[in-house]
Design an enzyme around this catalytic site. Sequence first.
Site, PDB file in Angstrom:
ATOM      1  CG  ASP A  35       9.050  -0.748  10.411  1.00  0.00           C
ATOM      2  OD1 ASP A  35       8.532  -1.350  10.296  1.00  0.00           O
ATOM      3  OD2 ASP A  35       8.452   0.598  10.185  1.00  0.00           O
ATOM      4  CG  HIS A  52      14.361  -9.920   9.337  1.00  0.00           C
ATOM      5  ND1 HIS A  52      13.372  -8.145   9.690  1.00  0.00           N
ATOM      6  CD2 HIS A  52      13.355 -10.255   8.387  1.00  0.00           C
ATOM      7  CE1 HIS A  52      12.761  -8.479   8.741  1.00  0.00           C
ATOM      8  NE2 HIS A  52      12.507  -9.516   7.750  1.00  0.00           N
ATOM      9  CG  LEU A 146      16.085  -5.682  31.674  1.00  0.00           C
ATOM     10  CD1 LEU A 146      15.251  -4.215  30.515  1.00  0.00           C
ATOM     11  CD2 LEU A 146      17.405  -5.384  29.457  1.00  0.00           C
TER      12      LEU A 146
HETATM   13  C1  V07 Z   1      13.925 -10.214  15.642  1.00  0.00           C
HETATM   14  C2  V07 Z   1      15.360  -8.863  15.065  1.00  0.00           C
HETATM   15  C3  V07 Z   1      14.816  -7.452  15.535  1.00  0.00           C
HETATM   16  C4  V07 Z   1      14.695  -6.342  14.453  1.00  0.00           C
HETATM   17  C5  V07 Z   1      12.738  -6.661  14.324  1.00  0.00           C
HETATM   18  C6  V07 Z   1      12.586  -8.236  13.612  1.00  0.00           C
HETATM   19  C7  V07 Z   1      13.472  -9.740  13.536  1.00  0.00           C
HETATM   20  C8  V07 Z   1      15.785 -11.411  18.574  1.00  0.00           C
HETATM   21  C9  V07 Z   1      14.322 -11.886  18.969  1.00  0.00           C
HETATM   22  C10 V07 Z   1      14.309 -12.678  19.455  1.00  0.00           C
HETATM   23  C11 V07 Z   1      12.802 -13.140  20.040  1.00  0.00           C
HETATM   24  C12 V07 Z   1      12.751 -14.103  21.945  1.00  0.00           C
HETATM   25  C13 V07 Z   1      13.248 -14.282  22.735  1.00  0.00           C
HETATM   26  C14 V07 Z   1      15.398 -13.631  22.019  1.00  0.00           C
HETATM   27  C15 V07 Z   1      15.094 -13.327  20.893  1.00  0.00           C
HETATM   28  C16 V07 Z   1      13.593 -11.735  18.125  1.00  0.00           C
HETATM   29  C17 V07 Z   1      11.929 -12.128  16.163  1.00  0.00           C
HETATM   30  C18 V07 Z   1      12.466 -10.870  15.127  1.00  0.00           C
HETATM   31  C19 V07 Z   1      10.573 -13.394  15.782  1.00  0.00           C
HETATM   32  F1  V07 Z   1      13.517 -15.419  23.336  1.00  0.00           F
HETATM   33  N1  V07 Z   1      15.503 -10.619  17.385  1.00  0.00           N
HETATM   34  N2  V07 Z   1      13.841 -11.057  16.732  1.00  0.00           N
HETATM   35  N3  V07 Z   1      12.223 -12.154  17.158  1.00  0.00           N
HETATM   36  N4  V07 Z   1      14.173  -9.887  14.708  1.00  0.00           N
END
Ligand code: V07
Length: 255
Positions: A35, A52, A146
């Site tokens: 968050d 983000h 992991l």
């Molecule tokens: C998202 C970055 C981290 C902070 C929180 C919100 C934004 C990595 C992924 C991701 C998801 C699936 C995957 C590989 C990477 C991601 C979303 C948002 C929607 F297979 N960060 N991140 N997906 N944030």
Amino acid sequence: MPIKFPFTKSKPKPDPQSPGLDYKQLPQHVAIIMDGNGRWAKNKGLPRIAGHKEGMNVVKKIVRHASNLGIEVLTLYAFSTENWKRPKTEVEFLMKLPMEFLNTYLPELIEKNVRVETIGDFERLPEHTKTAVQEAKDRTKDNTGLILNFALNYGSRYEMVEAVKIVAEEVKQGNLDVDKIDEGCISRHLYTADLKEPDLLIRTSGEQRLSNFLLWQLAYSEFWFTDVYWPDFDEAYFEKALYDYQNRKRRYGGV
Ligand code: V07
């Protein structure tokens, strides 16, 4: 399992009276509510999406570190079922992050023996998001290191409602006796059926609530909160959370 030395960053001061992390007694499953990305950006006069993006780079750092430490499961709350209510441009940006993340990072995940998994309502994600994430799942499915478990379009109450529907249907079909419904039966119908429950929940950015994340699975977990925004979170804070977790365990482990 290769054990790396503790990080030397000085932010969270280790207690000089106590020994450091016990690498043999780490939590097996760590869950994180990442968050504060929007607030981090706002404080810097940047658009929310910049937060983000920075948050995504922190995901890479923490995944590397968790993998090096030999943690078994890392569950990250990337997108909740509530997040659809955000402005359309922000949702579109978020839905491109998995692809962006994997474009640069999938080779390293494969090399590090990491297995990518997801929990949540995968089918209702945009097609391009599903394609990118499915490729990562497929290409890492035999990895034994992991488990990097992304909660994507995840909501805990929805997860439980869906589980109850399946169980009810089994009863209706005459395949399950009502008296046989127990906690194990419910657990086996959640997205997390194949995972051990989290030992530790971390939430950044000062909020101290669960926000519909793993309500069932966190019943016995330790909670660790910090005011630090997710884009400012790093390996040293992560180790501080693990260290505090171990001290809590030590304190009431004896009785
Ligand atoms: C998202 C970055 C981290 C902070 C929180 C919100 C934004 C990595 C992924 C991701 C998801 C699936 C995957 C590989 C990477 C991601 C979303 C948002 C929607 F297979 N960060 N991140 N997906 N944030």
